[in-house]
Scaffold this active site. Structure first.
Site, mmCIF file in Angstrom:
data_model
loop_
_atom_site.group_PDB
_atom_site.id
_atom_site.type_symbol
_atom_site.label_atom_id
_atom_site.label_comp_id
_atom_site.label_asym_id
_atom_site.label_seq_id
_atom_site.Cartn_x
_atom_site.Cartn_y
_atom_site.Cartn_z
ATOM 1 N N SER A 277 10.623 -6.626 0.631
ATOM 2 C CA SER A 277 11.020 -5.604 -1.355
ATOM 3 C C SER A 277 11.908 -4.640 -0.561
ATOM 4 O O SER A 277 12.928 -4.402 -1.640
ATOM 5 C CB SER A 277 9.950 -5.171 -1.728
ATOM 6 O OG SER A 277 9.215 -4.730 -0.701
ATOM 7 N N LYS B 71 8.660 1.792 0.341
ATOM 8 C CA LYS B 71 9.693 1.710 -0.748
ATOM 9 C C LYS B 71 10.370 3.090 0.007
ATOM 10 O O LYS B 71 10.071 3.928 0.234
ATOM 11 C CB LYS B 71 8.799 2.333 -1.456
ATOM 12 C CG LYS B 71 7.973 1.217 -1.436
ATOM 13 C CD LYS B 71 8.409 -0.547 -1.762
ATOM 14 C CE LYS B 71 6.969 -1.186 -2.334
ATOM 15 N NZ LYS B 71 7.548 -2.452 -2.835
#
Length: 171
Positions: A45, A88
């Site tokens: 990710s 993230k």
């Protein structure tokens, strides 16, 4: 008498060792909880910024002093699985208007980040489960801010800006 002295000395050394172990364990716990920790990242990710098995340093002080900013990479507890941590990038802070659709969508949708929350997205938008899936993330789930990459050695150093341009700056 001789064996009693030996036993007393052995018990004293053992208790001294246990005492030092507890002391250093408490110091280590405080360091990891309030200063920072080394984190091994996995998953696609955050590519290309952070790849599988990269080791990063995540500092905890920013979280405690509410110094997380747009563009920072954070380690947080997953909103969908509290046993898992996620890595993230912060795209929006409370009160910010963020785009909730993917870059390929023709019609763009937006939402406001509620008070006490942040909007998190992976740098690899095509292969990231993030706030676009589970919504705004409570600030309390943030564990730390990633300062720099330690491994692999050839990529050691500070982390780059978001490669996808999804962060909207106020300034």
């Amino acid at each position: 008498m001789y064996s009693f002295d030996m036993i007393r000395r052995a018990v004293g050394k053992t208790l001294g060792f246990v005492g030092y172990t507890i002391q250093y364990g408490c110091i280590a716990h405080c360091a990891f909880e309030y200063i920072g920790e080394l984190v091994t990242c996995s998953g696609p990710s955050m590519q290309p910024t952070i790849t599988n098995y990269d080791v990063v340093f995540s500092e905890r002080l920013s979280r405690h002093f509410y110094r997380i900013e747009k563009g920072d990479i954070v380690i947080a507890k997953s909103p969908s699985d509290p046993k898992m941590n996620i890595c993230k990038r912060v795209i929006g802070l409370e009160g910010d208007k963020v785009c909730t659709s993917s870059p390929s969508d023709i019609f763009k949708t937006h939402t406001y980040v509620p008070k006490g929350h942040v909007w998190l997205e992976g740098d690899n938008l095509k292969n990231s489960t993030d706030s676009r899936s589970y919504g705004p993330v409570p600030y309390a789930l943030i564990r730390g801010r990633v300062c720099f990459k330690l491994w692999p050695l050839e990529k050691c150093g500070s982390l780059q800006e978001s490669p996808n341009g999804r962060i909207l700056r106020d300034d």
